[in-house]
Design a protein around this motif. Structure first.
Motif, PDB file in Angstrom:
ATOM      1  N   HIS A 194      -3.247   3.297  -1.966  1.00 50.93           N
ATOM      2  CA  HIS A 194      -3.132   2.948  -3.308  1.00 50.93           C
ATOM      3  C   HIS A 194      -2.595   1.579  -3.132  1.00 50.93           C
ATOM      4  N   GLY A 195      -3.329   0.426  -3.825  1.00 50.12           N
ATOM      5  CA  GLY A 195      -2.756  -0.883  -3.770  1.00 50.12           C
ATOM      6  C   GLY A 195      -2.081  -1.421  -4.853  1.00 50.12           C
ATOM      7  N   LEU A 221      -7.515  -3.896   7.070  1.00 48.68           N
ATOM      8  CA  LEU A 221      -8.683  -2.997   6.881  1.00 48.68           C
ATOM      9  C   LEU A 221      -8.920  -1.691   8.007  1.00 48.68           C
ATOM     10  N   THR A 222      -8.479  -1.875   9.135  1.00 49.82           N
ATOM     11  CA  THR A 222      -8.544  -0.803  10.101  1.00 49.82           C
ATOM     12  C   THR A 222      -7.381   0.274   9.638  1.00 49.82           C
ATOM     13  N   PHE A 223      -6.238  -0.231   9.269  1.00 49.71           N
ATOM     14  CA  PHE A 223      -5.193   0.698   8.700  1.00 49.71           C
ATOM     15  C   PHE A 223      -5.626   1.575   7.595  1.00 49.71           C
ATOM     16  N   MET A 224      -6.423   0.985   6.756  1.00 46.82           N
ATOM     17  CA  MET A 224      -7.033   1.500   5.322  1.00 46.82           C
ATOM     18  C   MET A 224      -8.107   2.640   5.888  1.00 46.82           C
ATOM     19  N   LEU A 278       0.666  -1.267   0.093  1.00 51.24           N
ATOM     20  CA  LEU A 278      -0.074   0.286  -0.139  1.00 51.24           C
ATOM     21  C   LEU A 278       0.896   1.314  -0.137  1.00 51.24           C
ATOM     22  N   GLY A 279       0.319   2.289  -0.735  1.00 50.44           N
ATOM     23  CA  GLY A 279       1.014   3.574  -0.741  1.00 50.44           C
ATOM     24  C   GLY A 279      -0.071   4.785  -0.812  1.00 50.44           C
ATOM     25  N   LYS A 280       0.566   6.021  -1.191  1.00 46.34           N
ATOM     26  CA  LYS A 280      -0.156   6.897  -1.622  1.00 46.34           C
ATOM     27  C   LYS A 280       0.326   7.380  -2.839  1.00 46.34           C
ATOM     28  N   TYR A 313       4.186   8.035  -7.105  1.00 46.29           N
ATOM     29  CA  TYR A 313       3.895   7.572  -5.539  1.00 46.29           C
ATOM     30  C   TYR A 313       4.629   8.700  -4.794  1.00 46.29           C
ATOM     31  N   THR A 314       3.768   9.230  -3.767  1.00 46.47           N
ATOM     32  CA  THR A 314       4.210  10.307  -2.488  1.00 46.47           C
ATOM     33  C   THR A 314       4.277   9.507  -1.309  1.00 46.47           C
ATOM     34  N   ASP A 315       3.906   8.425  -1.196  1.00 51.70           N
ATOM     35  CA  ASP A 315       4.345   7.579   0.237  1.00 51.70           C
ATOM     36  C   ASP A 315       4.228   6.346  -0.168  1.00 51.70           C
ATOM     37  N   ASP A 316       5.100   5.539   0.674  1.00 55.46           N
ATOM     38  CA  ASP A 316       4.921   4.182   0.928  1.00 55.46           C
ATOM     39  C   ASP A 316       4.586   3.596   2.058  1.00 55.46           C
TER      40      ASP A 316
END
Length: 215
Positions: free
Chosen positions: A123-124, A189-192, A99-101, A177-180
């Motif tokens: 983002h997956g 799921l909680t993190f997302m 996952l990232g941004k 990508y701006t974050d990893d």
């Protein structure tokens, strides 16, 4: 070297023992196919068989099960990654969620209207283990969508990572990508949910207790 056994396991989310996933990967069970050939085939099938849709948001566990995603005809980047991971594990290829941004630079008007930003999170994408190496691949953008935005679809060759479409065919910036956030052996799921609420609070201010909605 750490064991890859956790990345081969069936789980609530990666429920590859379900009939719908078994049917989906049936053609890739042939012993005549190499792991590389199987990974390329199932990657392309998931990339183009489910249309990319970033505007459906869910916080419901059941909607992140691979079997549930397989029953639809579209999905966002995380959903399509989950489906691909389940299929890869089903044919005995280790795979995990990454996952990232990301920031989009084209056709951002609707993104900004709906999300209040041209950044999408989480983002997956998928990490797959082939020939003793972890590679990255992203099945999010189907080929017809890429054609619409004049960007080459991401092809996976089984030897190199393929997860970022930086530029369109004519050289315009497409995404970055701006974050990893790293990789996960199961769906966090909680993190997302926390990332969604942190970055798009206005959506959840109006959604009340709804667990899924279309923007």
């Amino acid at each position: 070297m750490k064991s890859n056994k956790p990345y081969l396991q069936n789980s609530y989310y990666f429920d590859f023992e379900s009939d719908i996933i078994q049917d989906l990967i049936a053609e890739y069970n042939a012993d005549s196919l190499s792991s590389k050939e199987k990974a390329i085939g199932i990657y392309t099938k998931i990339r183009d068989g489910w249309k990319y849709d970033p505007y459906s948001i869910s916080l419901s566990k059941v909607n992140f099960r691979a079997s549930s995603i397989a029953s639809k005809n579209s999905g966002n980047c995380v959903e399509k990654s989950i489906l691909l991971i389940a299929c890869l594990r089903a044919i005995n290829i280790p795979a995990r969620l990454h996952l990232g941004k990301v920031k989009n630079h084209l056709a951002v008007e609707k993104l900004v209207e709906k999300f209040g930003s041209n950044e999408l999170t989480p983002h997956g994408m998928v990490n797959v283990f082939i020939n003793n190496e972890w590679l990255k691949m992203s099945p999010a953008f189907n080929a017809t969508l890429c054609e619409k935005f004049n960007v080459a679809p991401l092809d996976f060759d089984g030897e190199n990572s393929s997860y970022l479409q930086q530029f369109t065919s004519d050289g315009n910036r497409f995404m970055e990508y701006t974050d990893d956030y790293g990789y996960f052996k199961d769906v966090p799921l909680t993190f997302m949910e926390n990332k969604l609420k942190e970055h798009y609070p206005h959506i959840f201010d109006t959604a009340n207790d709804v667990t899924e909605f279309k923007l």
